[in-house]
Structure formats: C-alpha cells, structure tokens
Write a protein that holds these residues in place. Structure first.
Motif, PDB file in Angstrom:
ATOM      1  N   LYS A  93       0.796  -1.231   0.000  1.00 57.27           N
ATOM      2  CA  LYS A  93       0.000   0.000   0.000  1.00 57.27           C
ATOM      3  C   LYS A  93       0.827   1.278   0.000  1.00 57.27           C
ATOM      4  O   LYS A  93       0.538   2.193  -0.752  1.00 57.27           O
ATOM      5  N   GLU A  94       1.823   1.360   0.846  1.00 54.23           N
ATOM      6  CA  GLU A  94       2.581   2.608   0.967  1.00 54.23           C
ATOM      7  C   GLU A  94       3.705   2.715  -0.050  1.00 54.23           C
ATOM      8  O   GLU A  94       3.938   3.785  -0.605  1.00 54.23           O
ATOM      9  N   TRP A  95       4.438   1.631  -0.264  1.00 54.09           N
ATOM     10  CA  TRP A  95       5.603   1.675  -1.138  1.00 54.09           C
ATOM     11  C   TRP A  95       5.262   2.128  -2.565  1.00 54.09           C
ATOM     12  O   TRP A  95       5.978   2.975  -3.121  1.00 54.09           O
ATOM     13  N   PRO A  96       4.182   1.610  -3.178  1.00 50.37           N
ATOM     14  CA  PRO A  96       3.873   2.091  -4.540  1.00 50.37           C
ATOM     15  C   PRO A  96       3.671   3.608  -4.599  1.00 50.37           C
ATOM     16  O   PRO A  96       4.125   4.258  -5.557  1.00 50.37           O
ATOM     17  N   GLU A  97       3.046   4.185  -3.590  1.00 49.82           N
ATOM     18  CA  GLU A  97       2.861   5.643  -3.554  1.00 49.82           C
ATOM     19  C   GLU A  97       4.191   6.369  -3.399  1.00 49.82           C
ATOM     20  O   GLU A  97       4.422   7.414  -4.019  1.00 49.82           O
ATOM     21  N   ILE A  98       5.064   5.804  -2.574  1.00 49.68           N
ATOM     22  CA  ILE A  98       6.390   6.404  -2.378  1.00 49.68           C
ATOM     23  C   ILE A  98       7.178   6.374  -3.684  1.00 49.68           C
ATOM     24  O   ILE A  98       7.802   7.363  -4.072  1.00 49.68           O
ATOM     25  N   LEU A 100       6.009   6.291  -6.721  1.00 47.94           N
ATOM     26  CA  LEU A 100       5.429   7.278  -7.634  1.00 47.94           C
ATOM     27  C   LEU A 100       5.867   8.700  -7.277  1.00 47.94           C
ATOM     28  O   LEU A 100       6.178   9.503  -8.162  1.00 47.94           O
ATOM     29  N   THR A 101       5.908   8.995  -5.987  1.00 44.39           N
ATOM     30  CA  THR A 101       6.342  10.324  -5.538  1.00 44.39           C
ATOM     31  C   THR A 101       7.809  10.555  -5.885  1.00 44.39           C
ATOM     32  O   THR A 101       8.176  11.647  -6.346  1.00 44.39           O
ATOM     33  N   ARG A 104       7.860  11.288  -9.545  1.00 43.30           N
ATOM     34  CA  ARG A 104       7.237  12.574  -9.845  1.00 43.30           C
ATOM     35  C   ARG A 104       8.157  13.737  -9.485  1.00 43.30           C
ATOM     36  O   ARG A 104       8.219  14.738 -10.177  1.00 43.30           O
TER      37      ARG A 104
END
Length: 129
Positions: A93-98, A100-101, A104
């Motif tokens: 859950k958290e790692w994919p968002e990290i 992507l950030t 970005r």
C-alpha cells in the motif's frame, strides 16, 4: 502517558492500534501481561467496555490471550506476526505511492538512501541507553 483520541475513528480501535504499536516497538513483548481493563479505563478516562472491546479485537486477531483470573497476555509470536503483516501492508500500500512520488519529484535514489542511513544512525545513536 497522555493519549489524544482522534474523533474520526472509534476509541476502541485506536486503543487496539496503540497496543499493536507497543507490541511492534517491543514495549510489550511476547508473554507480557497487558494493563488491566480497569487500569486502562482509569488512566485514559474511558468506559471499561470500550477498553474491553479494543482488547477483544486483539484476542480475535490472535495477538493476545485471556487467562481467566490472571489477565490478558501477549501471545508468543505476536511481534513476528505483526511485523510480517506490517511489512506486507507497507510493500503493498505505501511503497507504490512512495515510488510514484520519487519519480514525480525526480529524486535521486542514492541520495535518498544516504539520507535514510543518516537518519537511522542518528536515531540509533540517540536510543542507546
């Protein structure tokens, strides 16, 4: 310990999460007794049924066990079970968002790793007793 309750989540659930954090941080270890329902209710000014409901969730999850007349105890293997689940949750859950950030913001992975090592070493040196 002064606990601030979040109005967006039931208190019994926050209490459950507090105990989980204490197990993960090894404030509570496998085999340790949990504070009594009455003591927790008095310390945090909660209804004892709220505390019991939070503890019951932990029982249902297999993290703690009730021993009639003796109290509630952290089950053997609770820390390992929680650590495994938290790692999996982080990776899914958290790692994919990290990631992507990082992309970005066009951050340098080597620089991030160096900062992470620096933060960990500072934290580790500050925790020595």
């Amino acid at each position: 310990m002064d606990q601030k309750w979040n109005e967006g989540q039931p208190i019994y659930r926050q209490l459950r999460n507090l105990v989980v954090t204490m197990i993960l941080e090894q404030v509570l270890r496998d085999g340790d007794i949990l504070p009594s329902v009455r003591n927790v209710a008095a310390e945090y000014q909660l209804n004892p049924l709220t505390v019991l409901k939070g503890y019951q969730e932990l029982v249902d999850e297999g993290l703690i066990e009730k021993r009639r007349g003796r109290g509630m105890f952290v089950n053997d293997g609770a820390h390992a079970m929680l650590l495994k689940a938290e790692r999996q949750r982080f990776i899914n859950k958290e790692w994919p968002e990290i990631v992507l950030t990082i992309g970005r913001l066009n951050l340098d992975i080597k620089e991030l790793l160096a900062r992470a090592k620096s933060i960990r070493s500072t934290k580790d040196s500050g925790n020595s007793d």
